[in-house]
Design a protein around this motif. Structure first.
Motif, PDB file in Angstrom:
ATOM      1  N   ARG A  48     -45.333  -0.029   2.383  1.00  0.00           N
ATOM      2  CA  ARG A  48     -44.621   0.738   1.348  1.00  0.00           C
ATOM      3  C   ARG A  48     -43.114   0.535   1.467  1.00  0.00           C
ATOM      4  NH1 ARG A  48     -43.151   2.702  -2.601  1.00  0.00           N
ATOM      5  NH2 ARG A  48     -43.095   4.890  -3.217  1.00  0.00           N
ATOM      6  N   VAL A  49     -42.718   0.448   2.753  1.00  0.00           N
ATOM      7  CA  VAL A  49     -41.279   0.305   2.971  1.00  0.00           C
ATOM      8  C   VAL A  49     -40.830  -1.131   2.784  1.00  0.00           C
ATOM      9  CG1 VAL A  49     -39.444   0.521   4.684  1.00  0.00           C
ATOM     10  CG2 VAL A  49     -41.241   2.255   4.538  1.00  0.00           C
ATOM     11  N   THR A  83     -43.159  -3.891  -0.583  1.00  0.00           N
ATOM     12  CA  THR A  83     -43.419  -3.597  -1.982  1.00  0.00           C
ATOM     13  C   THR A  83     -42.263  -4.033  -2.859  1.00  0.00           C
ATOM     14  OG1 THR A  83     -44.648  -1.714  -1.225  1.00  0.00           O
ATOM     15  CG2 THR A  83     -44.150  -1.790  -3.563  1.00  0.00           C
ATOM     16  N   TYR A 132     -35.518   3.299  -0.260  1.00  0.00           N
ATOM     17  CA  TYR A 132     -35.565   4.166   0.918  1.00  0.00           C
ATOM     18  C   TYR A 132     -34.153   4.479   1.400  1.00  0.00           C
ATOM     19  CZ  TYR A 132     -36.338   5.657   5.710  1.00  0.00           C
ATOM     20  OH  TYR A 132     -36.306   6.358   6.876  1.00  0.00           O
ATOM     21  N   ASP A 188     -38.839  10.875  -4.660  1.00  0.00           N
ATOM     22  CA  ASP A 188     -39.809   9.830  -4.362  1.00  0.00           C
ATOM     23  C   ASP A 188     -39.912   8.911  -5.568  1.00  0.00           C
ATOM     24  OD1 ASP A 188     -41.693   8.394  -3.017  1.00  0.00           O
ATOM     25  OD2 ASP A 188     -42.639  10.203  -2.186  1.00  0.00           O
ATOM     26  N   TRP A 189     -40.641   7.816  -5.425  1.00  0.00           N
ATOM     27  CA  TRP A 189     -40.677   6.850  -6.514  1.00  0.00           C
ATOM     28  C   TRP A 189     -42.036   6.161  -6.591  1.00  0.00           C
ATOM     29  CZ3 TRP A 189     -38.093   6.298  -1.955  1.00  0.00           C
ATOM     30  CH2 TRP A 189     -38.520   5.262  -1.103  1.00  0.00           C
ATOM     31  N   GLN A 190     -42.253   5.564  -7.716  1.00  0.00           N
ATOM     32  CA  GLN A 190     -43.471   4.798  -7.936  1.00  0.00           C
ATOM     33  C   GLN A 190     -43.100   3.587  -8.779  1.00  0.00           C
ATOM     34  OE1 GLN A 190     -46.696   5.382  -6.939  1.00  0.00           O
ATOM     35  NE2 GLN A 190     -47.294   3.455  -7.914  1.00  0.00           N
ATOM     36  N   SER A 196     -38.343  -1.576  -2.155  1.00  0.00           N
ATOM     37  CA  SER A 196     -38.731  -0.347  -1.465  1.00  0.00           C
ATOM     38  C   SER A 196     -37.737   0.008  -0.369  1.00  0.00           C
ATOM     39  CB  SER A 196     -40.116  -0.499  -0.857  1.00  0.00           C
ATOM     40  OG  SER A 196     -41.057  -0.687  -1.883  1.00  0.00           O
ATOM     41  N   ILE A 249     -41.864   8.685   2.348  1.00  0.00           N
ATOM     42  CA  ILE A 249     -42.391   7.673   1.432  1.00  0.00           C
ATOM     43  C   ILE A 249     -43.886   7.827   1.221  1.00  0.00           C
ATOM     44  CG2 ILE A 249     -40.603   5.939   1.733  1.00  0.00           C
ATOM     45  CD1 ILE A 249     -42.299   4.739   3.953  1.00  0.00           C
ATOM     46  N   THR A 304     -36.397  -5.884   0.134  1.00  0.00           N
ATOM     47  CA  THR A 304     -37.348  -5.482  -0.901  1.00  0.00           C
ATOM     48  C   THR A 304     -36.821  -4.252  -1.624  1.00  0.00           C
ATOM     49  OG1 THR A 304     -38.511  -4.036   0.589  1.00  0.00           O
ATOM     50  CG2 THR A 304     -39.298  -6.317   0.445  1.00  0.00           C
TER      51      THR A 304
END
Lengths: 335, 790
Positions: free
Chosen positions: B20-21, B24, B79, B88-90, B75, B112, B73
């Motif tokens: 995720r970190v 992505t 962060y 938070d995010w998507q 992500s 995250i 990245t």
């Protein structure tokens, strides 16, 4: 290189010298209005002068008065239309009432003339506030050449009623040998300074700004207060008058040869606040703000007026007078 | 075996998080310094091709970002960007969706966590449209960077002069920092720095504003709709948040301009806990004025000495007690000092005379803020502030003489003081029960001590000392209590309603003045591109400033309302249509009508400066009305950014004492106003900025020559010609090692030397011909400054 330098200098000179700009415009902003002036005194009729700030269509002062109508209301009751009188000796027109004013009357005057906005004013006739005592001691310091008078007067305010006071002193010296044919003394007015700075009732003292502008002496001849501090009380006010010449220090020429000094104290009460304080010299001309407005930094300040949709000044006045005649001291007086 | 499985699960979970970190999304690179987060997101949009979407209030609390990312990245970048915030995010195929973190998902150590897309409430507020489409009508957001980017006067960025470029804000007198918002007066603008009110907002008669742009983090400017938490002024609110100190490392910088310098320092006292930010600005005009006056005195054979200077000090300390609790202490001090001394020796008269005067005026303010998050739904803010405004004028005149063996002394020592002490405690609570409601409420208690005119004179006349104290030396204590509540209600996606009410009571001199002030705002989004808004605000103002002139002078005094002049009240209706066709552009059109009651002005015949006359007796009451339309086109992305604004407005006053009781134009009734502000970034190093304005002239009063000795009651009867001016600025950025940077700024004020009148007056000729003399104080003025940041 030199030519570039000259060019830069020329641009700078043009840029920094181009600060002034004059624009000529043709504008008509006259807006003429009626002017009403009169004084309301208890137990007397009204004598009113009507004029205009400018005359319409070549109208004369006579025609303006003849075509005008002045109406009087007292305590919300219509009394009369004032009649026009003509003073042939002075070529002067004035309106006069039949009604005799009384203390505490609430007066409304309306003036109408075709082409001008209707002007109206409301004020009240004040009550007389008599002076109880008035003590004056004259000093003559022959060493320093200073001549001054220390004074104290006492009066009793009318309780509950809001009173406004304007306090003025008129010193007049009397030459005993200068009498008229009717054996009346000739009064001579001398410049003086009124020192009345320590009494809390007075609304005015010179401010720091006025010191800076050198205007503090402009206000030294009349003082104004109301009864917010002394309502219904008997109150004493002390003051001094200095007749010393500010330029060469001594008294005015001839003053030391006088046999007596007479002081007249006009003590008036008014029904509306600020009449005198506003109509007096400094407010009408405007000192700091006058200068500022002359160079466009403030709105112009006008003379006092309480006439609505017009101009002029209608005020109530009740005068209390006290005269003291004193022997002029020959000897030097120490502090 | 079980142990192995557990280890595998843990590794899998770690891997998920790490993915995720680290893994992505696309790769991004950028380096920004003190950039608003919205602009950082724009950079991300550009590099990733994703469209950023978020709820409009989500980023309100975020500070400008200083961040350097190289081939990371998305992500990792996000962060870094949002650490410390509940965001938070998507990432989907075409969207980057930001959302407030839910309570259940919240963990300070793990920021995250995955959140399913279905849980997001996605508004159609794409980033570039957020300002125009979602804000309250008449609200503007500015950052310190935007203020610093505009061309400047004498090398000094100016907050108020930036605001003057917005539609609906009349400039006032050319070159000065006046603000006349939607037909209001200059004293109807509320300035708050970290919650503390500021009364003196200018230096040097209005040439410079008192706000140091280097300490401004964020600025909310309201001119159309006023949330219920703001109270006390009629026309505008400028809520300034200063920068908090960096919690990680020390940074600083300095700026050297033509007449002033600035020093800036920030850093952690205790890492991640306690930080400090201090900024000091001082002019060195006195270093120039002292020798100039000495030369003039020498030439004129006089003995004048004098100096003028001003300074600002902004200091802020932040303490992060816990993740829930944040304290901040802000101090602001700004003073102007002017002094002049003259000594004269009269040998002929054997006398000496000296006079000296000194004027000092300014603010000292401090505020303590405590933000505490009770839960994800409850936030509290407690503010205690104290502001002290003083204007002191001291004058002394001493005269000594020795004549005929007699020593004489006459002297006057005079002090005039005007000022306000304003202390207030405010408690605010924000409650967000659901995504449809955000409720704010609070109580504010204020104690204000007014001292409009204090006079003390010590006088010696022929060795007889006297002391005078003006009657109104006593303080007038005003007690104000404000209770407010407001709700941001979103019943459906396109509709949002802000409704609030403020109840205030002002107590002075045994009199209560009550005021109930409803506030209402409605926003409707037709689609992604179009929105419409409607707002109504009632505002209340219990203090008035009495200006001695059009300049900002220390003789201007602040006064409370009284029986003669009640608190001013304005009713303001504002509506607008907003259009954002694509990423780059947004357009808006707003209309407004404002009606003001109990406006205070001088009677036509009274002095403008303190003269001992009771100030209540100097004032008269009237009404005012203002209405107009404002158009604005913005471009906020790309190399070329900026806006074009046009205002068509009317501003009128009505006083019985003036113009026969009819409406007349206010002095700053500027019918047309055009503003063009543009910034072009050639590359990373060079940026060209320009601003141009065109405005109808101000009004002035011309007294007919035939009536100069009469009371002339027709005010503002002549309008001066149009004003226009072009300012240019060039910023050259010189990046140095270790993130340091040097910035050269070259500015040209009034580039084509337009002679806009600062003051004008009339000189009559014959008949109805009058010569209007105009003095332009500000021709073309080039300047430069150098800023160094580390």
């Amino acid at each position: 290189m030199k030519s570039r330098l000259y060019l830069v200098c020329l641009v700078c000179v043009l840029a920094f010298s181009a600060c002034w700009k004059d624009v000529w415009v043709n504008i008509d902003i006259e807006n003429p209005v009626l002017e009403i002036n009169t004084m309301l005194v208890p137990d007397s009729v009204i004598k009113l002068r009507l004029d205009a700030t400018s005359y319409l269509n070549g109208m004369s002062f006579r025609e303006l008065n003849q075509q005008s109508d002045v109406r009087l209301w007292v305590n919300d009751e219509f009394k009369e239309s004032l009649r026009l009188e003509h003073d042939a000796e002075w070529e002067y027109f004035y309106f006069i009432s039949d009604y005799r004013l009384r203390e505490t009357d609430r007066v409304r005057l309306e003036a109408r003339c075709k082409g001008y906005p209707d002007a109206w004013v409301e004020t009240e006739v004040p009550s007389l506030v008599p002076i109880d005592t008035f003590i004056t001691v004259l000093h003559n310091d022959t060493v320093s050449g200073r001549i001054w008078a220390s004074c104290e007067f006492r009066f009793t305010d009318v309780p509950a009623e809001k009173n406004y006071y304007a306090f003025t002193v008129y010193p007049e010296f009397v030459y005993p040998d200068s009498l008229t044919d009717e054996n009346t003394p000739i009064y001579n007015f001398y410049p003086y300074h009124l020192y009345l700075v320590s009494d809390p009732v007075f609304k005015y003292i010179p401010t720091t700004i006025e010191y800076l502008l050198g205007e503090e002496e402009e206000k030294g001849t009349a003082l104004f207060f109301d009864d917010s501090y002394i309502d219904g009380r008997t109150y004493s006010i002390r003051f001094s008058l200095d007749f010393t010449n500010p330029y060469w220090g001594g008294g005015y020429y001839g003053l030391e040869n006088l046999d007596s000094l007479k002081l007249l104290l006009n003590f008036s009460s008014e029904s509306l606040s600020g009449y005198y304080s506003n109509v007096s010299h400094w407010a009408s001309k405007g000192m700091l703000e006058g200068n500022l407005s002359e160079v466009g930094l403030a709105d112009p300040v006008s003379a006092y007026s309480n006439v609505h949709q017009g101009t002029g000044f209608v005020w109530g006045l009740a005068v209390a007078v006290w005269e003291n005649t004193l022997p002029f001291p020959k000897d030097s007086i120490s502090e | 075996m079980i142990l192995r499985i557990r280890i595998l699960i843990i590794l899998w979970l770690i891997g998920m998080c790490w993915n995720r970190v680290m893994a992505t999304g696309p790769i991004v690179s950028f380096s920004v310094r003190d950039m608003p987060v919205e602009q950082v997101l724009l950079l991300l949009e550009k590099q990733t091709g994703l469209q950023v979407s978020f709820e409009s209030s989500l980023l309100e609390q975020m500070k400008p970002v200083t961040l350097s990312v190289k081939k990371q990245t998305l992500s990792v970048c996000l962060y870094e960007l949002f650490q410390g915030y509940d965001i938070d995010w998507q990432v989907t195929d075409s969207y980057l969706i930001l959302k407030r973190r839910r309570l259940a998902d919240y963990s300070p150590k793990d920021s995250i966590k995955m959140v399913s897309l279905q849980e997001f409430v996605v508004e159609a507020d794409s980033l570039r449209r957020s300002f125009a489409l979602t804000n309250e009508p008449g609200k503007e957001l500015l950052s310190g960077n935007q203020i610093r980017r505009l061309p400047v006067f004498m090398g000094q960025p100016d907050l108020i002069k930036t605001l003057q470029h917005l539609p609906g804000v009349a400039t006032g007198t050319e070159g000065l920092s006046g603000m006349y918002v939607r037909g209001g007066n200059n004293d109807e603008n509320l300035f708050l720095i970290d919650g503390m009110p500021v009364y003196q907002i200018n230096h040097l008669g209005g040439l410079f504003s008192a706000f140091n742009s280097d300490v401004i983090d964020k600025l909310d400017f309201y001119k159309g709709f006023f949330p219920a938490r703001y109270e006390g002024r009629l026309s505008s609110v400028t809520d300034i948040q200063t920068k908090s100190g960096n919690m990680q490392s020390w940074h600083g910088g300095f700026n050297i301009g033509l007449i002033q310098g600035l020093l800036n320092l920030e850093g952690p006292l205790v890492k991640d806990k306690l930080s400090v930010h201090v900024s000091v600005r001082r002019t060195w005009a006195d270093l120039l004025a002292i020798p100039t006056l000495a030369i003039i005195s020498k030439i004129n054979k006089e003995t004048h000495t004098g100096r003028y200077s001003f300074h600002d000090i902004n200091a802020r300390m932040d303490y992060r007690h816990s993740d829930r609790s944040l304290w901040s202490l802000s101090v602001f001090s700004g003073d102007d000092v002017f002094s002049l001394t003259n000594k004269v020796n009269n040998n002929y008269a054997n006398a000496k005379e000296s006079n000296h005067y000194k004027v000092r005026w300014g603010n000292l303010a401090a505020s303590l803020n405590w933000r505490y998050r009770l839960s994800d739904h409850f936030h509290t803010l407690l503010t205690a502030s104290y502001t002290r405004y003083r204007s002191k004028l001291r004058y002394s005149d001493e005269e000594y003489s020795y004549v005929d063996d007699v020593y004489k002394k006459n002297s006057v020592f005079s002090t005039m003081v005007s000022g306000i002490d304003d202390g207030r405690i405010t408690a605010q609570l924000e409650y967000t029960p659901s995504s449809k409601h955000r409720i704010q409420g609070g109580l504010s208690a204020r104690l204000q001590a007014f001292r409009p005119e204090y006079e003390e004179i010590n006088q010696i006349e022929e060795s007889v000392p006297t002391q005078i104290r003006q009657k109104n030396v006593q303080r007038m204590l005003g007690n104000e209590t404000v209770l407010f509540v407001e709700d941001r209600f979103t019943p459906s996606e396109p509709l949002r309603i802000d409704a609030g009410i403020s109840l205030s009571s002002f107590y002075l001199d045994r009199t209560w003045y009550w005021s109930l002030q409803p506030r209402f705002s409605l926003r409707y989004l037709w689609n992604e591109r179009w929105s419409a808004k409607l707002a109504y605000s009632r505002m209340h103002q219990a203090v008035h400033q009495l200006p001695a002139s059009y300049l900002e002078l220390p003789t201007d005094i602040w006064l409370p309302s009284c029986s003669g002049v009640k608190p001013s009240v304005s009713d303001h209706v504002s509506t607008g249509v907003y259009f954002s066709p694509n990423r780059d552009y947004s357009f808006s059109m707003e209309g407004y009508f404002k009606y003001i009651q109990h406006l205070a002005d001088f009677k036509p015949w009274v002095n403008r400066y303190p003269d001992g006359m009771a100030w209540q007796e100097k004032l008269t009451e009237g009404v005012g009305r203002a209405y107009g339309l404002e158009w604005m086109a913005r471009k906020e992305t790309g190399k070329l950014t900026g806006w074009i604004g046009y205002t068509l407005s009317w501003s009128e006053r009505k006083f019985d004492a003036y113009n026969m009781g009819h409406y007349f134009p206010s002095r700053y009734d500027n019918r047309h106003k055009v503003n063009i502000v543009a910034s072009y970034k050639f590359n990373e190093k060079i940026e060209l900025n320009a601003s141009w304005f065109l405005s109808s002239g101000n009004w002035m009063t011309i007294v007919p020559e035939s009536q100069e000795d009469w009371p002339y009651l027709y005010r503002n009867n002549y309008q001066l010609p149009f004003n226009h001016r072009l300012d240019l600025g060039l910023n050259i950025y010189r990046k140095k090692k270790k993130g340091r940077m040097g910035i050269w700024n070259i500015s040209i004020y009034n580039a084509y030397c337009q002679r806009n009148p600062t003051i004008a007056w009339a000189e009559w000729s014959e008949g109805t011909w009058v010569k209007i003399r105009q003095l332009s104080l500000f021709p073309i003025i080039p300047s430069f400054s150098y800023t160094y940041k580390f």
